[in-house]
Design an enzyme around this catalytic site. Structure first.
Site, short mmCIF file in Angstrom:
data_model
loop_
_atom_site.label_atom_id
_atom_site.label_comp_id
_atom_site.label_asym_id
_atom_site.label_seq_id
_atom_site.Cartn_x
_atom_site.Cartn_y
_atom_site.Cartn_z
N HIS A 7 37.86 44.38 49.31
CA HIS A 7 38.52 44.24 48.02
C HIS A 7 37.62 43.53 47.01
O HIS A 7 36.63 42.91 47.39
CB HIS A 7 39.87 43.52 48.12
CG HIS A 7 39.78 42.05 48.37
ND1 HIS A 7 40.02 41.49 49.59
CD2 HIS A 7 39.50 41.00 47.54
CE1 HIS A 7 39.88 40.18 49.53
NE2 HIS A 7 39.56 39.85 48.28
N GLU A 56 42.18 43.37 43.97
CA GLU A 56 43.03 42.19 44.02
C GLU A 56 43.15 41.64 42.60
O GLU A 56 42.16 41.30 41.97
CB GLU A 56 42.37 41.15 44.93
CG GLU A 56 43.06 39.81 44.96
CD GLU A 56 42.27 38.78 45.76
OE1 GLU A 56 42.23 37.61 45.34
OE2 GLU A 56 41.69 39.14 46.81
N HIS A 75 31.11 45.89 36.98
CA HIS A 75 32.21 46.84 36.90
C HIS A 75 32.49 47.43 38.28
O HIS A 75 31.66 47.36 39.17
CB HIS A 75 31.89 47.97 35.91
CG HIS A 75 30.71 48.79 36.31
ND1 HIS A 75 29.43 48.48 35.92
CD2 HIS A 75 30.60 49.90 37.08
CE1 HIS A 75 28.59 49.36 36.42
NE2 HIS A 75 29.28 50.23 37.14
N GLU A 117 34.07 52.10 35.61
CA GLU A 117 33.27 53.31 35.42
C GLU A 117 33.97 54.50 36.05
O GLU A 117 34.48 54.42 37.16
CB GLU A 117 31.89 53.13 36.05
CG GLU A 117 30.97 54.30 35.84
CD GLU A 117 29.60 54.08 36.45
OE1 GLU A 117 28.71 54.91 36.20
OE2 GLU A 117 29.41 53.09 37.19
#
Length: 120
Positions: A7, A56, A75, A117
């Site tokens: 995550h 998260e 990103h 993205e």
């Protein structure tokens, strides 16, 4: 020794607004959450059926301002199976913040300013 990415965390100012954005823009849904007994924070884990990787989102009760994201030189990337339809949807949502037509990618921005993205 092997490691698996599971995550990435983004701190968010308005959890409900962020949950709504991620579901509409990317189809991510809340899978589970952790709430502090004293209400100091909520952590929501979002995911999709296509991957076991989770986003998260952490909301902090005492945060009184938007988060400073610096120069946004980080990103997450999402691959889409229908680039044109995704672009149209994000264009309608007004969340496209940057396009690189030479590379064939674009970026959307979430309510807290995080860049995501989109690649074909």
């Amino acid at each position: 020794m092997n490691f698996k990415m599971i995550h990435e965390n983004y701190n968010v100012f308005d959890l409900d607004r962020s949950l709504d954005f991620y579901e509409k823009a990317l189809g991510l849904r809340e899978k589970r959450r952790i709430e502090a007994p004293d209400g100091a924070f909520i952590i929501a884990y979002l995911g999709s059926p296509q991957s076991d990787f989770e986003l998260e989102l952490t909301w902090m009760r005492d945060m009184d301002r938007q988060y400073d994201l610096g120069d946004c030189e980080f990103h997450l990337a999402f691959q889409t199976d229908d680039y044109e339809a995704s672009h149209k949807k994000h264009e309608e949502m007004g969340c496209i913040c940057y396009e690189n037509s030479e590379m064939g990618v674009y970026f959307i921005q979430d309510p807290d300013g995080y860049w995501l993205e989109i690649v074909p």
